[in-house]
Design a protein around this motif. Structure first.
Motif, PDB file in Angstrom:
ATOM      1  N   HIS A 151      -9.002   8.763  -9.204  1.00 55.62           N
ATOM      2  CA  HIS A 151      -7.606   8.824  -8.746  1.00 55.62           C
ATOM      3  C   HIS A 151      -6.984   7.450  -8.892  1.00 55.62           C
ATOM      4  O   HIS A 151      -7.536   6.449  -8.416  1.00 55.62           O
ATOM      5  CB  HIS A 151      -7.513   9.264  -7.282  1.00 55.62           C
ATOM      6  N   ARG A 152      -5.825   7.407  -9.515  1.00 59.69           N
ATOM      7  CA  ARG A 152      -5.086   6.164  -9.679  1.00 59.69           C
ATOM      8  C   ARG A 152      -3.633   6.423  -9.309  1.00 59.69           C
ATOM      9  O   ARG A 152      -2.945   7.226  -9.940  1.00 59.69           O
ATOM     10  CB  ARG A 152      -5.171   5.646 -11.119  1.00 59.69           C
ATOM     11  N   GLY A 153      -3.165   5.752  -8.245  1.00 63.28           N
ATOM     12  CA  GLY A 153      -1.793   5.961  -7.800  1.00 63.28           C
ATOM     13  C   GLY A 153      -1.720   6.103  -6.293  1.00 63.28           C
ATOM     14  O   GLY A 153      -2.694   5.864  -5.579  1.00 63.28           O
ATOM     15  N   THR A 192      -2.687  -2.508   2.114  1.00 61.07           N
ATOM     16  CA  THR A 192      -2.177  -3.752   1.516  1.00 61.07           C
ATOM     17  C   THR A 192      -1.911  -3.631   0.023  1.00 61.07           C
ATOM     18  O   THR A 192      -1.243  -4.481  -0.558  1.00 61.07           O
ATOM     19  CB  THR A 192      -3.181  -4.901   1.741  1.00 61.07           C
ATOM     20  N   CYS A 193      -2.434  -2.596  -0.596  1.00 57.81           N
ATOM     21  CA  CYS A 193      -2.304  -2.426  -2.047  1.00 57.81           C
ATOM     22  C   CYS A 193      -0.949  -1.788  -2.391  1.00 57.81           C
ATOM     23  O   CYS A 193      -0.440  -0.940  -1.654  1.00 57.81           O
ATOM     24  CB  CYS A 193      -3.449  -1.535  -2.535  1.00 57.81           C
ATOM     25  N   GLU A 194      -0.376  -2.179  -3.515  1.00 56.64           N
ATOM     26  CA  GLU A 194       0.805  -1.488  -4.020  1.00 56.64           C
ATOM     27  C   GLU A 194       0.426  -0.033  -4.315  1.00 56.64           C
ATOM     28  O   GLU A 194      -0.613   0.231  -4.931  1.00 56.64           O
ATOM     29  CB  GLU A 194       1.313  -2.151  -5.300  1.00 56.64           C
ATOM     30  N   PRO A 195       1.238   0.928  -3.883  1.00 50.80           N
ATOM     31  CA  PRO A 195       0.866   2.342  -4.054  1.00 50.80           C
ATOM     32  C   PRO A 195       0.456   2.714  -5.475  1.00 50.80           C
ATOM     33  O   PRO A 195      -0.529   3.434  -5.675  1.00 50.80           O
ATOM     34  CB  PRO A 195       2.140   3.085  -3.624  1.00 50.80           C
ATOM     35  N   ALA A 196       1.173   2.199  -6.461  1.00 47.42           N
ATOM     36  CA  ALA A 196       0.874   2.559  -7.859  1.00 47.42           C
ATOM     37  C   ALA A 196      -0.462   2.000  -8.321  1.00 47.42           C
ATOM     38  O   ALA A 196      -1.050   2.497  -9.295  1.00 47.42           O
ATOM     39  CB  ALA A 196       1.989   2.066  -8.779  1.00 47.42           C
ATOM     40  N   ASP A 197      -0.970   0.974  -7.619  1.00 46.50           N
ATOM     41  CA  ASP A 197      -2.208   0.313  -8.042  1.00 46.50           C
ATOM     42  C   ASP A 197      -3.443   0.817  -7.296  1.00 46.50           C
ATOM     43  O   ASP A 197      -4.560   0.375  -7.585  1.00 46.50           O
ATOM     44  CB  ASP A 197      -2.092  -1.201  -7.821  1.00 46.50           C
TER      45      ASP A 197
END
Length: 289
Positions: A151-153, A192-197
């Motif tokens: 899963h990526r996103g 803490t991560c950007e959602p897309a990453d």
């Protein structure tokens, strides 16, 4: 309010929330819930709404609808009428009305194509982290071959990937859920991560290489080695309450150093077959030898 008073207040509310989660199939009156934590029943509604961010009745309904949502999406053999009655609704019509008003989809439309992003918006409560002491074991984990759906996103779309992985599991027969262990590998902190990453692997144990398939499931390995293991009991939505003490308290005091592999989960049971409050998940933090 002093820290000690605030902690006592939080513990009393934790008892209420735990009682709701473990008794969703029962009648949950305001009077009963106020007694669980020794709050005045005259003020309980206001206290609950201020603490959680929604009314007690709405909170209970949302938890029941969450349980029903998982059955709709991942137990397609279950009839909607049975799901409605199990969720505490008197008939399918009242269930459909509540479901549509909450998520913007009918139960049957959600079953066909769940809008998980809109669904997640309904579960953004402001409940403070429930603090507790974790019990850490040092264990040796054996190298394990796994089938992986990457899963990526955004985290809100993880269940879309879960659905694809379940479809692969059912059609391939290579990683049957009832006899193969299920894992999740967490590459990023969703807070803490950007959602897309955001990166998360949905995994099932396999004994042979995974052949090419329409779902895009691939072969990977969880490497063997020493790990700190913590058992999390309850909903996956609160698993951070067991992860953060591991990093924040145990690791700095332990003298251990981390190995170059991400945190991962071993799901000892899974929804929707298991109620949320009965879920058991082992958290593994890889350590250097």
């Amino acid at each position: 309010m002093s820290d000690t008073q605030a902690e006592k207040y939080a513990r009393r509310f934790a008892k209420v929330l735990d009682h709701i989660e473990s008794n969703l199939g029962e009648t949950l009156s305001t009077e009963l819930l106020s007694q669980v934590a020794h709050f005045s029943r005259f003020h309980f509604h206001r206290q609950f709404a201020e603490y959680v961010g929604t009314s007690v009745g709405r909170y209970i309904q949302l938890l029941r609808l969450r349980q029903a949502s998982y059955r709709l999406a991942f137990s397609r053999q279950d009839k909607i009428i049975d799901i409605a009655l199990n969720a505490g609704f008197e008939n399918p019509e009242s269930f459909t009305r509540a479901f549509r008003n909450t998520f913007g989809q009918s139960p049957s439309a959600f079953r066909r194509q769940p809008n998980w992003e809109a669904w997640h918006e309904r579960y953004r409560f402001r409940i403070p982290e429930r603090k507790h002491t974790v019990q850490v074991e040092i264990v040796d984990f054996k190298t394990t071959r796994i089938a992986v759906m990457e899963h990526r996103g955004p985290t809100e779309r993880v269940n879309d990937s879960v659905g694809k992985f379940i479809a692969w599991r059912m059609t391939s027969g290579l990683s049957p859920k009832d006899s193969s262990r299920s894992f999740g590998i967490v590459y990023d902190n969703p807070d803490t991560c950007e959602p897309a990453d955001f990166r998360f692997d949905i995994c099932g144990e396999v004994y042979d290489e995974v052949p090419a398939n329409p779902q895009g499931v691939i072969t990977k390995y969880i490497p063997g080695g020493r790990c700190a293991r913590v058992r999390h009991n309850g909903s996956h939505t609160r698993i951070g309450e067991s992860i953060y003490p591991l990093y924040r308290n145990w690791l700095p005091e332990s003298g251990e150093e981390l190995r170059d592999f991400p945190l991962y989960f071993h799901y000892l049971n899974l929804m929707p077959e298991t109620p949320e409050y009965e879920l058991v998940t082992d958290i593994y933090l890889p350590l250097k030898s």
